[in-house]
Design a protein around this motif. Structure first.
Motif, PDB file in Angstrom:
ATOM      1  N   ILE A   9       0.859  -1.182   0.000  1.00  0.00           N
ATOM      2  CA  ILE A   9       0.000   0.000   0.000  1.00  0.00           C
ATOM      3  C   ILE A   9       0.891   1.226   0.000  1.00  0.00           C
ATOM      4  O   ILE A   9       2.066   1.161   0.407  1.00  0.00           O
ATOM      5  CB  ILE A   9      -0.952   0.027   1.218  1.00  0.00           C
ATOM      6  N   TYR A  10       0.341   2.342  -0.457  1.00  0.00           N
ATOM      7  CA  TYR A  10       1.117   3.580  -0.548  1.00  0.00           C
ATOM      8  C   TYR A  10       0.506   4.665   0.320  1.00  0.00           C
ATOM      9  O   TYR A  10       0.986   5.782   0.376  1.00  0.00           O
ATOM     10  CB  TYR A  10       1.223   4.003  -2.030  1.00  0.00           C
ATOM     11  N   GLU A  11      -0.556   4.280   0.987  1.00  0.00           N
ATOM     12  CA  GLU A  11      -1.277   5.180   1.881  1.00  0.00           C
ATOM     13  C   GLU A  11      -1.816   4.301   3.009  1.00  0.00           C
ATOM     14  O   GLU A  11      -2.292   3.198   2.732  1.00  0.00           O
ATOM     15  CB  GLU A  11      -2.442   5.773   1.082  1.00  0.00           C
ATOM     16  N   MET A  12      -1.700   4.737   4.250  1.00  0.00           N
ATOM     17  CA  MET A  12      -2.333   4.004   5.339  1.00  0.00           C
ATOM     18  C   MET A  12      -3.766   4.520   5.423  1.00  0.00           C
ATOM     19  O   MET A  12      -3.988   5.723   5.618  1.00  0.00           O
ATOM     20  CB  MET A  12      -1.545   4.190   6.635  1.00  0.00           C
ATOM     21  N   ASP A  13      -4.723   3.608   5.232  1.00  0.00           N
ATOM     22  CA  ASP A  13      -6.107   4.043   5.025  1.00  0.00           C
ATOM     23  C   ASP A  13      -7.043   2.921   5.495  1.00  0.00           C
ATOM     24  O   ASP A  13      -6.844   1.758   5.148  1.00  0.00           O
ATOM     25  CB  ASP A  13      -6.291   4.312   3.521  1.00  0.00           C
ATOM     26  N   SER A  14      -8.066   3.314   6.238  1.00  0.00           N
ATOM     27  CA  SER A  14      -8.995   2.310   6.794  1.00  0.00           C
ATOM     28  C   SER A  14      -9.817   1.608   5.708  1.00  0.00           C
ATOM     29  O   SER A  14     -10.446   0.593   5.978  1.00  0.00           O
ATOM     30  CB  SER A  14      -9.931   2.969   7.804  1.00  0.00           C
ATOM     31  N   SER A  15      -9.817   2.159   4.482  1.00  0.00           N
ATOM     32  CA  SER A  15     -10.617   1.524   3.423  1.00  0.00           C
ATOM     33  C   SER A  15      -9.907   0.327   2.790  1.00  0.00           C
ATOM     34  O   SER A  15     -10.502  -0.411   2.013  1.00  0.00           O
ATOM     35  CB  SER A  15     -10.971   2.541   2.340  1.00  0.00           C
ATOM     36  N   HIS A  16      -8.609   0.136   3.090  1.00  0.00           N
ATOM     37  CA  HIS A  16      -7.889  -0.995   2.505  1.00  0.00           C
ATOM     38  C   HIS A  16      -8.329  -2.315   3.133  1.00  0.00           C
ATOM     39  O   HIS A  16      -8.419  -2.429   4.352  1.00  0.00           O
ATOM     40  CB  HIS A  16      -6.372  -0.842   2.702  1.00  0.00           C
ATOM     41  N   GLY A 130      11.669   2.423   8.905  1.00  0.00           N
ATOM     42  CA  GLY A 130      11.327   3.841   8.781  1.00  0.00           C
ATOM     43  C   GLY A 130       9.831   4.110   8.837  1.00  0.00           C
ATOM     44  O   GLY A 130       9.382   5.071   9.448  1.00  0.00           O
ATOM     45  N   THR A 131       9.063   3.241   8.176  1.00  0.00           N
ATOM     46  CA  THR A 131       7.617   3.464   8.058  1.00  0.00           C
ATOM     47  C   THR A 131       6.873   2.289   8.667  1.00  0.00           C
ATOM     48  O   THR A 131       7.032   1.144   8.215  1.00  0.00           O
ATOM     49  CB  THR A 131       7.231   3.633   6.575  1.00  0.00           C
ATOM     50  N   ILE A 132       6.062   2.560   9.690  1.00  0.00           N
ATOM     51  CA  ILE A 132       5.387   1.480  10.417  1.00  0.00           C
ATOM     52  C   ILE A 132       4.188   2.094  11.126  1.00  0.00           C
ATOM     53  O   ILE A 132       4.324   3.103  11.818  1.00  0.00           O
ATOM     54  CB  ILE A 132       6.395   0.798  11.375  1.00  0.00           C
ATOM     55  N   GLY A 133       3.005   1.538  10.894  1.00  0.00           N
ATOM     56  CA  GLY A 133       1.850   2.166  11.521  1.00  0.00           C
ATOM     57  C   GLY A 133       0.558   1.422  11.280  1.00  0.00           C
ATOM     58  O   GLY A 133       0.539   0.313  10.728  1.00  0.00           O
ATOM     59  N   VAL A 134      -0.517   2.075  11.687  1.00  0.00           N
ATOM     60  CA  VAL A 134      -1.859   1.522  11.542  1.00  0.00           C
ATOM     61  C   VAL A 134      -2.678   2.475  10.669  1.00  0.00           C
ATOM     62  O   VAL A 134      -2.245   3.595  10.381  1.00  0.00           O
ATOM     63  CB  VAL A 134      -2.545   1.356  12.921  1.00  0.00           C
ATOM     64  N   ALA A 135      -3.881   2.045  10.275  1.00  0.00           N
ATOM     65  CA  ALA A 135      -4.771   2.942   9.539  1.00  0.00           C
ATOM     66  C   ALA A 135      -5.142   4.106  10.457  1.00  0.00           C
ATOM     67  O   ALA A 135      -5.563   3.890  11.590  1.00  0.00           O
ATOM     68  CB  ALA A 135      -6.015   2.197   9.086  1.00  0.00           C
ATOM     69  N   PRO A 136      -4.959   5.348   9.974  1.00  0.00           N
ATOM     70  CA  PRO A 136      -5.237   6.504  10.842  1.00  0.00           C
ATOM     71  C   PRO A 136      -6.737   6.748  10.986  1.00  0.00           C
ATOM     72  O   PRO A 136      -7.545   6.219  10.224  1.00  0.00           O
ATOM     73  CB  PRO A 136      -4.571   7.657  10.095  1.00  0.00           C
ATOM     74  N   GLU A 137      -7.042   7.590  11.960  1.00  0.00           N
ATOM     75  CA  GLU A 137      -8.401   8.073  12.160  1.00  0.00           C
ATOM     76  C   GLU A 137      -8.746   8.929  10.924  1.00  0.00           C
ATOM     77  O   GLU A 137      -7.891   9.653  10.438  1.00  0.00           O
ATOM     78  CB  GLU A 137      -8.348   8.989  13.393  1.00  0.00           C
ATOM     79  N   GLY A 138      -9.948   8.857  10.419  1.00  0.00           N
ATOM     80  CA  GLY A 138     -10.344   9.748   9.314  1.00  0.00           C
ATOM     81  C   GLY A 138      -9.686   9.404   7.996  1.00  0.00           C
ATOM     82  O   GLY A 138      -9.489   8.241   7.676  1.00  0.00           O
ATOM     83  N   GLU A 139      -9.325  10.449   7.240  1.00  0.00           N
ATOM     84  CA  GLU A 139      -8.734  10.299   5.909  1.00  0.00           C
ATOM     85  C   GLU A 139      -7.468   9.456   5.925  1.00  0.00           C
ATOM     86  O   GLU A 139      -6.726   9.459   6.909  1.00  0.00           O
ATOM     87  CB  GLU A 139      -8.334  11.684   5.378  1.00  0.00           C
ATOM     88  N   GLY A 140      -7.171   8.795   4.805  1.00  0.00           N
ATOM     89  CA  GLY A 140      -5.918   8.072   4.662  1.00  0.00           C
ATOM     90  C   GLY A 140      -4.731   9.027   4.680  1.00  0.00           C
ATOM     91  O   GLY A 140      -4.871  10.212   4.376  1.00  0.00           O
ATOM     92  N   VAL A 141      -3.571   8.509   5.068  1.00  0.00           N
ATOM     93  CA  VAL A 141      -2.342   9.309   5.120  1.00  0.00           C
ATOM     94  C   VAL A 141      -1.298   8.615   4.245  1.00  0.00           C
ATOM     95  O   VAL A 141      -1.054   7.415   4.409  1.00  0.00           O
ATOM     96  CB  VAL A 141      -1.826   9.426   6.575  1.00  0.00           C
ATOM     97  N   PRO A 142      -0.662   9.351   3.296  1.00  0.00           N
ATOM     98  CA  PRO A 142       0.371   8.731   2.469  1.00  0.00           C
ATOM     99  C   PRO A 142       1.477   8.114   3.332  1.00  0.00           C
ATOM    100  O   PRO A 142       1.785   8.625   4.420  1.00  0.00           O
ATOM    101  CB  PRO A 142       0.926   9.903   1.640  1.00  0.00           C
ATOM    102  N   CYS A 143       2.080   7.034   2.823  1.00  0.00           N
ATOM    103  CA  CYS A 143       3.116   6.338   3.603  1.00  0.00           C
ATOM    104  C   CYS A 143       4.368   7.189   3.834  1.00  0.00           C
ATOM    105  O   CYS A 143       5.215   6.813   4.636  1.00  0.00           O
ATOM    106  CB  CYS A 143       3.497   5.024   2.927  1.00  0.00           C
ATOM    107  N   ASN A 144       4.490   8.342   3.146  1.00  0.00           N
ATOM    108  CA  ASN A 144       5.675   9.184   3.388  1.00  0.00           C
ATOM    109  C   ASN A 144       5.481  10.147   4.552  1.00  0.00           C
ATOM    110  O   ASN A 144       6.356  10.957   4.846  1.00  0.00           O
ATOM    111  CB  ASN A 144       6.052   9.960   2.116  1.00  0.00           C
TER     112      ASN A 144
END
Ligand code: CA
Ligand code: CA
Length: 288
Positions: A9-16, A130-144
């Motif tokens: 994925i290129y965005e952390m997003d709850s819709s994935h 470097g990049t490690i996380g969960v789907a954020p609250e609300g809108e998706g956030v790019p992995c950068n």
């Protein structure tokens, strides 16, 4: 042990949709691409040909069966195996001194048991994610981009042997990771570390407790992380989270915890190059 490979994925997003489901306490081995998405293999590959849509991939998302909104996802990093070679370079318009160093440059660094070949130097291998996380609250956030959900934290303490604690915003957490570094200095000033693909082994569980921002539990230290457009604001997020943690863990009042931080904790810059900057506050567990 479950394994995960080839799902990016290129965005952390709850819709994935999750690509792997695990039970709490289960161990999983995740294959990650480097931050260039594996597009640079030799010094003849130029940044001009880079498909920007394939930059900053994270492998996932993984659904953790016990995780609910308001919980903590506790990610124990068991092992980070880095793959040779590593890639570094200068990406025009990116970096702390991007107005001074703006010529694109790619360098390939062989990694052996002795270390990382860096011109005439051999640098130590200190693997981190470097990049490690969960789907954020609300809108998706790019992995950068980093934030409360984790993301592109670029923090050298995210290494094997520690447990990264992340706030959970959605059922299952929807966890992902990528952007391994064989070595990174605090600040990551040119914006690029020794970028590597990895095989990373993690043990993931959830805890029924809330935290405001990512934290790291290591053998020696407890660390809080803050990300914001300005370093000062990022530092305040991390410091407030540390004061709250000290108040919870000790008999100190809030102002006493603030005073303790002034003499016994370290406020350090993780990175100054991402869309939000990341600062961390660490304290020795001797004081908790
Ligand atoms: Ca990064
Ligand atoms: Ca990177």
């Amino acid at each position: 042990m479950k394994t995960l490979d080839g799902e990016f994925i290129y965005e952390m997003d709850s819709s994935h949709e999750p690509v792997l489901e695990i039970d709490p306490g289960e161990t999983v081995k995740v294959e990650t691409l480097d931050a260039f998405g594996g597009q640079i293999k030799s010094k003849n590959d130029t940044l001009a040909d880079l498909d920007m849509a394939k930059v900053n991939p994270a492998t996932g998302p993984i659904y953790i069966n016990s995780a609910k909104p308001g919980d903590i996802l506790a990610v124990e990093i068991k092992d980070i195996e880095v793959k040779s070679p590593g890639v570094q370079g200068i990406v025009p318009g990116f970096g702390f001194l991007s107005n001074q160093y703006d010529e694109p440059l790619v360098t390939i660094h062989e990694i052996t048991e002795a270390g990382i070949n860096f011109g005439d130097l051999v640098l130590p291998i200190q693997p981190m994610i470097g990049t490690i996380g969960v789907a954020p609250e609300g809108e998706g956030v790019p992995c950068n981009t980093p934030g409360k959900h984790g993301g592109n934290l670029d923090t050298p303490d995210v290494r094997a042997g520690v447990t990264l604690l992340l706030p959970v915003f959605h059922e299952g957490g929807l966890f992902s990771l990528g952007d391994g570094h064989a070595l990174q200095g605090d600040g990551e000033v040119c914006g690029v570390s020794i970028e590597v693909a990895t095989s990373t082994t993690l043990k993931i569980e959830s805890r029924e407790k809330s935290i405001p921002t990512p934290m790291i539990d290591s053998e020696e230290e407890f660390i809080t992380l803050g990300s914001a457009e300005q370093l000062e604001d990022a530092g305040r997020i991390a410091l407030k989270a540390m004061i709250a943690h000290i108040v919870e863990e000790t008999s100190l009042s809030s102002v006493e915890a603030y005073k303790l931080c002034s003499v016994a904790s370290d406020l350090k810059v993780s990175q100054v190059v991402n869309p939000l900057k990341t600062v961390r506050v660490s304290i020795s567990k001797d004081y908790l």
